[in-house]
Design a protein around this motif. Structure first.
Motif, mmCIF file in Angstrom:
data_model
loop_
_atom_site.group_PDB
_atom_site.id
_atom_site.type_symbol
_atom_site.label_atom_id
_atom_site.label_comp_id
_atom_site.label_asym_id
_atom_site.label_seq_id
_atom_site.Cartn_x
_atom_site.Cartn_y
_atom_site.Cartn_z
ATOM 1 N N PHE A 31 40.184 44.025 23.157
ATOM 2 C CA PHE A 31 40.295 43.238 21.925
ATOM 3 C C PHE A 31 41.720 43.257 21.379
ATOM 4 O O PHE A 31 42.176 42.274 20.799
ATOM 5 N N ASP A 32 42.436 44.382 21.567
ATOM 6 C CA ASP A 32 43.827 44.441 21.126
ATOM 7 C C ASP A 32 44.652 43.374 21.852
ATOM 8 O O ASP A 32 45.547 42.772 21.271
ATOM 9 N N LEU A 33 44.339 43.172 23.138
ATOM 10 C CA LEU A 33 45.080 42.166 23.904
ATOM 11 C C LEU A 33 44.697 40.758 23.437
ATOM 12 O O LEU A 33 45.554 39.880 23.328
ATOM 13 N N ASP A 35 43.712 40.040 20.424
ATOM 14 C CA ASP A 35 44.365 39.912 19.108
ATOM 15 C C ASP A 35 45.812 39.453 19.262
ATOM 16 O O ASP A 35 46.288 38.606 18.510
ATOM 17 N N ASN A 36 46.505 40.048 20.240
ATOM 18 C CA ASN A 36 47.909 39.675 20.431
ATOM 19 C C ASN A 36 48.034 38.205 20.828
ATOM 20 O O ASN A 36 48.927 37.508 20.361
ATOM 21 N N SER A 37 47.113 37.751 21.698
ATOM 22 C CA SER A 37 47.158 36.335 22.090
ATOM 23 C C SER A 37 46.932 35.448 20.867
ATOM 24 O O SER A 37 47.626 34.441 20.685
ATOM 25 N N ILE A 106 47.065 39.985 12.883
ATOM 26 C CA ILE A 106 46.173 41.131 12.933
ATOM 27 C C ILE A 106 46.934 42.337 13.503
ATOM 28 O O ILE A 106 46.537 43.474 13.370
ATOM 29 N N GLY A 107 48.084 42.054 14.117
ATOM 30 C CA GLY A 107 48.937 43.139 14.624
ATOM 31 C C GLY A 107 49.672 43.798 13.475
ATOM 32 O O GLY A 107 50.274 43.119 12.649
ATOM 33 N N VAL A 108 49.601 45.112 13.414
ATOM 34 C CA VAL A 108 50.238 45.837 12.319
ATOM 35 C C VAL A 108 51.090 46.994 12.838
ATOM 36 O O VAL A 108 52.216 47.200 12.411
ATOM 37 N N ILE A 111 51.271 49.215 18.517
ATOM 38 C CA ILE A 111 50.793 50.153 19.532
ATOM 39 C C ILE A 111 49.766 49.515 20.482
ATOM 40 O O ILE A 111 49.599 49.947 21.612
ATOM 41 N N GLY A 112 49.067 48.465 19.998
ATOM 42 C CA GLY A 112 47.892 47.918 20.695
ATOM 43 C C GLY A 112 48.091 47.607 22.171
ATOM 44 O O GLY A 112 47.294 48.023 23.011
ATOM 45 N N MET A 113 49.149 46.866 22.501
ATOM 46 C CA MET A 113 49.332 46.436 23.893
ATOM 47 C C MET A 113 49.588 47.631 24.814
ATOM 48 O O MET A 113 49.007 47.722 25.900
ATOM 49 N N THR A 337 42.326 51.411 15.301
ATOM 50 C CA THR A 337 41.606 50.867 16.458
ATOM 51 C C THR A 337 40.987 49.506 16.136
ATOM 52 O O THR A 337 40.417 48.866 17.015
ATOM 53 N N LYS A 338 41.062 49.089 14.887
ATOM 54 C CA LYS A 338 40.499 47.803 14.442
ATOM 55 C C LYS A 338 39.012 47.712 14.750
ATOM 56 O O LYS A 338 38.492 46.672 15.129
ATOM 57 N N ARG A 339 38.360 48.840 14.630
ATOM 58 C CA ARG A 339 36.923 48.870 14.875
ATOM 59 C C ARG A 339 36.180 49.343 13.637
ATOM 60 O O ARG A 339 35.025 49.644 13.669
#
Ligand SMILES: Nc1ncnc2c1ncn2[C@@H]1O[C@H](COP(=O)(O)OP(=O)(O)OP(=O)(O)O)[C@@H](O)[C@H]1O
Ligand SMILES: [Mg+2]
Length: 456
Positions: A31-33, A35-37, A106-108, A111-113, A337-339
């Protein structure tokens, strides 16, 4: 006092790889990926705040995920990341204080990617094709072999950036091979993939209703729109307000809640209850359009805390959604973790109490109330029809029917068990093999009553 030495405190790469991937699920990494898209798509499109109004803002964008036991890939056509972005911050661990998360992203955290690719596997290739401000098209790739990269902790930490063939469309492609065993096993498991699809349909439903297309292993995922039921007597609540964080930052909060599915009937045998109705029930929280908490029935959304009872099957049918929207994503009540939501956030606490609590309370009271005249309640419930949430009118509290209570008669409840076979046999003899157990019981009682006591 004289200093005699310094104690080493520099981090190791192995620490980063282990720590950041530890407390996040594979699903949330994927989901992090995504979100980045989506952040990339909004950036290309000129990001408006995510509203519920129907829009087609994401209809040009496409995210394709392929996952099998040997490799994982995600490909988007969302505009790509520029070489400057890659050089300066896309690959660093954590955003600098000065790098603001802006544009309703949504990126803050920054670290996500990295966390996602490390969680997935060892051999990684991140490719990007983008246009510069003069329209020139450029491509590059960042190859990472994690086992090699962690061998040397000497600063500076960096990744090589290579020239690359252009992707078909401007966008990013991330390929991961030599998968970690957890990822490889998950992608071998059809029920993991099925569940992933269901989660994507649920958590990106607001984006998909804006036209975003997402496919997993070649299969398009169909959005599951959020709907609530309405009639003259039932109508969901909808309210919104703004929270000013400081002079330049604010968060818009929108709350909608009501009946999404017909409540359970106490007499329905548990095996006859559709599990879907309970599965979708509960509170949903979205931050800048991304659902971070879905169908919550825990104290995070107030159940079983303060004066609210814990979730119970009786409350099935209730659905509430809170949308937090801000140009400054850091002001949103997000966990890393955006969960889930950050429960210490003042913005969240003020939404929870009094607003969310009041909406839950109205439904709890209704489900207690309806027991007194279940037949009438069910009749009224059946008259409702589902409408998309954007069509719900503003109204400060949920409208629920006023059931007139019949004069109370002292009732006796009967509860006994018989073999199912005999129950079904009797139901068949009574003319309907599917008759509910309760009705078979009532009919048997009436039969005996008129025989022994006579008609009422
Ligand atoms: N698919 C993509 N399209 C365009 N840019 C991307 C894409 N994936 C990553 N990036 C760039 O890489 C950066 C780093 O992504 P990463 O997920 O690590 O952090 P973040 O999104 O800034 O914050 P968070 O940790 O909250 O997700 C993004 O800010 C973005 O600039
Ligand atoms: Mg991100």
């Amino acid at each position: 006092m004289n200093e005699i030495a310094k104690a080493a405190a520099s981090p190791t790469k192995a620490f980063f790889v282990r720590m950041i991937t530890r407390d996040i699920t594979l699903e949330d990494c994927i989901f992090d990926l995504i979100d980045n898209s989506i952040d990339g798509a909004w950036k290309t499109e000129g990001s408006p705040p995510m509203t519920l109004e129907p829009h087609e803002g994401l209809s040009k964008y496409d995210i394709r995920i392929e996952a099998d036991p040997n490799k994982f890939s995600i490909l988007d056509n969302c505009g790509g990341m520029s070489l400057d972005q890659a050089v300066e911050y896309a690959f660093s661990f954590g955003r600098k204080i000065a790098d603001h998360a802006d544009g309703y992203s949504i990126g803050v955290y920054g670290i996500g990617m990295k966390r996602a690719v490390f969680k997935l596997g060892n051999k990684i290739r991140i490719r990007s094709t983008y246009r510069d401000e003069h329209g020139g098209r450029h491509s590059f790739a960042v190859p990472i072999v994690v086992s090699k990269w962690i061998e040397n902790d000497e600063p500076p930490w960096d990744f090589d950036i290579d020239d690359d063939e252009p992707l078909e469309n401007d966008g990013v492609e991330i390929l991961v091979e030599d998968l970690n065993s957890g990822a490889s096993e998950a992608f071998r498991n059809p029920s993991f993939l099925e569940n992933l699809k269901r989660m994507i349909a649920r958590d990106y439903s607001l984006h998909m209703s804006g036209g975003l297309k997402v496919a997993l292993n070649g299969e398009s995922i169909r959005a599951r729109p959020i709907e609530l039921r309405k009639s003259d007597e039932f109508s969901p609540m909808r309210m919104s307000y703004e929270e000013q964080i400081d002079a330049s930052k604010k968060v818009t909060v929108e709350i909608i809640g009501g009946m999404a599915a017909l409540p359970y009937d106490d007499n329905e045998p548990p095996e006859d209850r559709s599990r879907d109705r309970e599965r979708i029930s509960g509170w949903y929280i979205a931050c800048n359009g991304r659902i971070v908490l879905a169908a919550d029935k825990t104290d995070v959304s107030g159940w079983g805390s303060d004066d609210l009872p814990s979730w119970h099957g009786q409350y099935t049918g209730f659905l509430g959604i809170v949308l937090f929207t801000s140009e400054d994503a850091e002001s949103l009540p997000l966990t890393t973790t955006k969960r889930s939501v950050d429960r210490t956030s003042v913005v969240y606490r003020r939404a929870l109490r009094p607003h969310m609590r009041d909406v839950s309370r109205a439904w709890i009271d209704y489900t207690n109330w309806r027991k007194q005249d279940l037949a009438e309640a069910k009749k009224k419930e059946a008259e409702t029809r589902s409408i998309p949430i954007h069509q719900i009118q503003a109204q400060s509290s949920t409208k629920l029917p006023n059931l007139t209570v019949k004069p109370r008669q002292k009732m006796a409840n009967v509860n006994y068990s018989v073999s199912r076979e005999r129950m079904k046999e009797l139901a068949r003899e009574l003319g309907n093999i599917n008759m509910s157990y309760k009705d078979v019981g009532l009919r048997s009682f009436d039969y005996m009553y008129s025989d022994y006591v006579g008609e009422d």
